[in-house]
Design a protein around this motif. Structure first.
Motif, PDB file in Angstrom:
ATOM      1  N   GLY A  31     -28.330   0.988 -16.985  1.00 36.85           N
ATOM      2  CA  GLY A  31     -29.572   0.872 -17.739  1.00 36.85           C
ATOM      3  C   GLY A  31     -29.450  -0.012 -18.964  1.00 36.85           C
ATOM      4  N   LYS A  32     -28.368   0.111 -19.682  1.00 37.77           N
ATOM      5  CA  LYS A  32     -28.170  -0.655 -20.912  1.00 37.77           C
ATOM      6  C   LYS A  32     -27.837  -2.116 -20.644  1.00 37.77           C
ATOM      7  CE  LYS A  32     -26.694   3.201 -23.781  1.00 37.77           C
ATOM      8  NZ  LYS A  32     -25.619   3.765 -24.619  1.00 37.77           N
ATOM      9  N   SER A  33     -27.159  -2.388 -19.537  1.00 38.29           N
ATOM     10  CA  SER A  33     -26.691  -3.750 -19.257  1.00 38.29           C
ATOM     11  C   SER A  33     -27.639  -4.548 -18.362  1.00 38.29           C
ATOM     12  CB  SER A  33     -25.314  -3.708 -18.593  1.00 38.29           C
ATOM     13  OG  SER A  33     -25.398  -3.111 -17.299  1.00 38.29           O
ATOM     14  N   GLY A  34     -28.489  -3.857 -17.635  1.00 33.17           N
ATOM     15  CA  GLY A  34     -29.336  -4.558 -16.677  1.00 33.17           C
ATOM     16  C   GLY A  34     -28.616  -4.883 -15.379  1.00 33.17           C
ATOM     17  N   VAL A  35     -27.418  -4.335 -15.209  1.00 28.13           N
ATOM     18  CA  VAL A  35     -26.640  -4.509 -13.976  1.00 28.13           C
ATOM     19  C   VAL A  35     -26.932  -3.299 -13.102  1.00 28.13           C
ATOM     20  CG1 VAL A  35     -24.303  -4.680 -13.031  1.00 28.13           C
ATOM     21  CG2 VAL A  35     -24.851  -5.810 -15.200  1.00 28.13           C
ATOM     22  N   SER A  36     -27.161  -3.514 -11.834  1.00 27.20           N
ATOM     23  CA  SER A  36     -27.513  -2.395 -10.966  1.00 27.20           C
ATOM     24  C   SER A  36     -26.390  -1.369 -10.885  1.00 27.20           C
ATOM     25  CB  SER A  36     -27.857  -2.884  -9.556  1.00 27.20           C
ATOM     26  OG  SER A  36     -26.684  -3.282  -8.868  1.00 27.20           O
TER      27      SER A  36
END
Length: 86
Positions: A31-36
């Protein structure tokens, strides 16, 4: 010469350790990184990840400056410069 698979495995292990030290779940990191979440799970298990995703994770964990210095080379002119740099 280091084996690429070994390097990827050590890197993914270190990131997993840093994530856990920060008490961040894989879902929170996603959620924080935008990585799935799937990419984070795959990375921690296999070391496979895109450079962009790895950098996003590094930013969240506070290690982005390590990448910024990755291939930086200091050209020392003398042994004194090396000693004084440390």
């Amino acid at each position: 010469m280091a084996n690429i698979l070994d390097i990827k495995q050590r890197l993914s292990q270190r990131i997993r350790i840093r994530r856990r030290e920060g008490k961040i779940s894989q879902a929170e990191l996603a959620g924080k990184s935008g990585v799935s979440l799937g990419s984070i799970k795959r990375f921690e298990n296999s070391g496979e990840i895109s450079l962009t995703s790895l950098l996003r994770i590094a930013v969240v964990l506070g290690y982005e400056t390590d990448f910024d210095r990755l291939f930086e080379r200091k050209n020392y002119q003398s042994i004194d410069e090396i000693i004084n740099a440390k």
